[in-house]
Design a protein around this motif. Sequence first.
Motif, PDB file in Angstrom:
ATOM      1  N   ASN A 192       0.815  -1.215   0.000  1.00  0.00           N
ATOM      2  CA  ASN A 192       0.000   0.000   0.000  1.00  0.00           C
ATOM      3  C   ASN A 192       0.847   1.263   0.000  1.00  0.00           C
ATOM      4  OD1 ASN A 192      -2.646   0.982  -0.221  1.00  0.00           O
ATOM      5  ND2 ASN A 192      -2.706   1.500   1.952  1.00  0.00           N
ATOM      6  N   ILE A 193       2.074   1.181   0.487  1.00  0.00           N
ATOM      7  CA  ILE A 193       2.988   2.314   0.375  1.00  0.00           C
ATOM      8  C   ILE A 193       3.274   2.579  -1.098  1.00  0.00           C
ATOM      9  CG2 ILE A 193       5.365   3.079   0.784  1.00  0.00           C
ATOM     10  CD1 ILE A 193       5.253   1.697   3.488  1.00  0.00           C
ATOM     11  N   LEU A 194       3.548   1.519  -1.842  1.00  0.00           N
ATOM     12  CA  LEU A 194       3.827   1.661  -3.268  1.00  0.00           C
ATOM     13  C   LEU A 194       2.596   2.161  -4.007  1.00  0.00           C
ATOM     14  CD1 LEU A 194       5.879  -1.627  -3.736  1.00  0.00           C
ATOM     15  CD2 LEU A 194       6.768   0.703  -3.599  1.00  0.00           C
ATOM     16  N   ARG A 195       1.422   1.687  -3.614  1.00  0.00           N
ATOM     17  CA  ARG A 195       0.186   2.154  -4.250  1.00  0.00           C
ATOM     18  C   ARG A 195      -0.026   3.645  -4.005  1.00  0.00           C
ATOM     19  NH1 ARG A 195      -1.988  -3.268  -2.900  1.00  0.00           N
ATOM     20  NH2 ARG A 195      -2.535  -2.556  -0.804  1.00  0.00           N
ATOM     21  N   ASN A 196       0.261   4.098  -2.779  1.00  0.00           N
ATOM     22  CA  ASN A 196       0.089   5.512  -2.452  1.00  0.00           C
ATOM     23  C   ASN A 196       1.057   6.397  -3.228  1.00  0.00           C
ATOM     24  OD1 ASN A 196      -1.728   6.528   0.088  1.00  0.00           O
ATOM     25  ND2 ASN A 196      -1.331   4.332   0.198  1.00  0.00           N
ATOM     26  N   LEU A 197       2.294   5.936  -3.381  1.00  0.00           N
ATOM     27  CA  LEU A 197       3.261   6.702  -4.160  1.00  0.00           C
ATOM     28  C   LEU A 197       2.849   6.749  -5.629  1.00  0.00           C
ATOM     29  CD1 LEU A 197       6.645   5.495  -2.604  1.00  0.00           C
ATOM     30  CD2 LEU A 197       5.716   7.813  -2.508  1.00  0.00           C
ATOM     31  N   ALA A 198       2.443   5.616  -6.162  1.00  0.00           N
ATOM     32  CA  ALA A 198       2.054   5.557  -7.574  1.00  0.00           C
ATOM     33  C   ALA A 198       0.869   6.476  -7.854  1.00  0.00           C
ATOM     34  CB  ALA A 198       1.732   4.121  -7.971  1.00  0.00           C
ATOM     35  N   LYS A 199      -0.055   6.606  -6.896  1.00  0.00           N
ATOM     36  CA  LYS A 199      -1.215   7.481  -7.071  1.00  0.00           C
ATOM     37  C   LYS A 199      -0.818   8.953  -7.113  1.00  0.00           C
ATOM     38  CE  LYS A 199      -3.763   5.806  -3.702  1.00  0.00           C
ATOM     39  NZ  LYS A 199      -4.902   5.602  -2.777  1.00  0.00           N
ATOM     40  N   LYS A 200       0.378   9.249  -6.619  1.00  0.00           N
ATOM     41  CA  LYS A 200       0.871  10.627  -6.613  1.00  0.00           C
ATOM     42  C   LYS A 200       1.704  10.929  -7.856  1.00  0.00           C
ATOM     43  CE  LYS A 200      -0.821  11.636  -2.535  1.00  0.00           C
ATOM     44  NZ  LYS A 200      -1.888  12.647  -2.359  1.00  0.00           N
ATOM     45  N   ASP A 201       1.503  10.173  -8.914  1.00  0.00           N
ATOM     46  CA  ASP A 201       2.214  10.375 -10.180  1.00  0.00           C
ATOM     47  C   ASP A 201       3.711  10.076 -10.030  1.00  0.00           C
ATOM     48  OD1 ASP A 201       2.363  10.937 -12.898  1.00  0.00           O
ATOM     49  OD2 ASP A 201       2.610  13.101 -12.601  1.00  0.00           O
ATOM     50  N   VAL A 202       3.997   8.951  -9.345  1.00  0.00           N
ATOM     51  CA  VAL A 202       5.377   8.537  -9.084  1.00  0.00           C
ATOM     52  C   VAL A 202       5.643   7.175  -9.735  1.00  0.00           C
ATOM     53  CG1 VAL A 202       7.045   7.871  -7.296  1.00  0.00           C
ATOM     54  CG2 VAL A 202       5.518   9.830  -6.918  1.00  0.00           C
ATOM     55  N   TYR A 203       6.772   7.060 -10.379  1.00  0.00           N
ATOM     56  CA  TYR A 203       7.262   5.782 -10.907  1.00  0.00           C
ATOM     57  C   TYR A 203       8.345   5.302  -9.959  1.00  0.00           C
ATOM     58  CZ  TYR A 203       9.092   2.420 -14.369  1.00  0.00           C
ATOM     59  OH  TYR A 203       9.498   1.281 -15.038  1.00  0.00           O
ATOM     60  N   ILE A 204       8.192   4.091  -9.430  1.00  0.00           N
ATOM     61  CA  ILE A 204       9.074   3.610  -8.364  1.00  0.00           C
ATOM     62  C   ILE A 204       9.900   2.428  -8.836  1.00  0.00           C
ATOM     63  CG2 ILE A 204       9.180   2.845  -5.953  1.00  0.00           C
ATOM     64  CD1 ILE A 204       5.814   3.821  -6.862  1.00  0.00           C
ATOM     65  N   LYS A 205      11.173   2.466  -8.506  1.00  0.00           N
ATOM     66  CA  LYS A 205      12.013   1.283  -8.656  1.00  0.00           C
ATOM     67  C   LYS A 205      12.363   0.807  -7.249  1.00  0.00           C
ATOM     68  CE  LYS A 205      16.063  -0.721 -10.951  1.00  0.00           C
ATOM     69  NZ  LYS A 205      17.217  -0.495 -11.876  1.00  0.00           N
ATOM     70  N   VAL A 206      11.985  -0.419  -6.947  1.00  0.00           N
ATOM     71  CA  VAL A 206      12.189  -0.984  -5.622  1.00  0.00           C
ATOM     72  C   VAL A 206      13.474  -1.803  -5.631  1.00  0.00           C
ATOM     73  CG1 VAL A 206      11.186  -2.372  -3.776  1.00  0.00           C
ATOM     74  CG2 VAL A 206       9.692  -1.068  -5.319  1.00  0.00           C
ATOM     75  N   PHE A 207      14.371  -1.495  -4.698  1.00  0.00           N
ATOM     76  CA  PHE A 207      15.687  -2.124  -4.640  1.00  0.00           C
ATOM     77  C   PHE A 207      15.810  -3.055  -3.431  1.00  0.00           C
ATOM     78  CE2 PHE A 207      16.356   1.636  -7.178  1.00  0.00           C
ATOM     79  CZ  PHE A 207      17.328   1.283  -8.096  1.00  0.00           C
ATOM     80  N   PRO A 208      16.644  -4.099  -3.532  1.00  0.00           N
ATOM     81  CA  PRO A 208      16.921  -4.961  -2.372  1.00  0.00           C
ATOM     82  C   PRO A 208      17.576  -4.182  -1.246  1.00  0.00           C
ATOM     83  CG  PRO A 208      17.687  -5.972  -4.420  1.00  0.00           C
ATOM     84  CD  PRO A 208      17.330  -4.564  -4.753  1.00  0.00           C
TER      85      PRO A 208
END
Length: 367
Positions: A192-208
Amino acid sequence: MKYTKRHKAIILLSDGTIFHGKSIGKQGSAFGEICFNTGATGYQEVITDPSYYGQIMVATTAHLGNYGIVTEEVESDSIQIAGLVCKNFSYNYSRPAADGSLEEFFNKFNLLAISDVDTRALVSYIRDNGAMNAVISTEVDNIEGLKKQLAEVPQMKGLELASKVSTKEPYFVGNEKATYRVAALDLGIKKNILRNLAKKDVYIKVFPYDATYEEMNAFEPDGFFLSNGPGDPQPLLGVIALTQEIIKHNRPLFGICLGHQIIGLANGISTYKMNNGHRGINHPVKNLMTGKGEITSQNHGFALNREETEQHPDIEITHNHLNDNTVAGLRMKSKNVFSVQYHPESSPGPHDASYLFDQFIENMQKK
């Protein structure tokens, strides 16, 4: 009405105290640090939250399972808790949108859970004596054997667990053509953190969890994010060093929960293990910048040293937990860095803390 064969079960605490119950389905034993969550709803989000990895969770609400499971509402791809304890368990559910029962979900991921426990007495005991290791088991005639096995379970203090739940390979979330790009470090990140960021017009790359600054910066991010996660933050020396590198380059940085503690450690502020921790969806927090109160979702067993935080010349405390005055948020005065100890994406208020994602966006705009 469905009937399932029940087996006697016990909760054995590391100090030798025993509570009794019955198995919900699976038989066997499960070990971990015992803790309790005070939320009346949200059991699906709790049991799939990677921050609970390695813990036996006691539900303080009287009933569990009533509304079943909706697959798309999970916080990770599997159950993360080591075991579950509750008072009353519902094998049937009434939610029309549910995909299945909580029992089926437990069976899918082979989770040991027990019910018919006096959870009021158990939680009261934990509150008085502190969180400790425990075992839940249907081996009710093997007390001495269970005690020996329990003695070998490592203590949560000093235990690094982020590596157990972090992604092994980078992955992407959101629209590739979004306005902002964020490099997120997965220490046990909730979906849900990723969903909230994406809703704010954000493209996320998740790293180890063990990614380097160079690897993350190669994504050309507008900002960096440090996620929630399980375990003691102090052993995460590589993550602390990475955070110091991000701060040194004055990049926009936002941390939640474990990420908040890491930002403190990167600034030389120590952490400590709390007696019980904060786990629930009704924790009161005061925003010291606005004077407003927030109803927050929290899940952590470690906290920043308040005295050291107050004395740090470049740190300002932005949020206070009103129950015990622990540090619930901070910002750096000279850098584009802020963090909170609670979970704004959980929205129990329901939207008291969603402004924090907007604040992150604003920070990236002025980078």
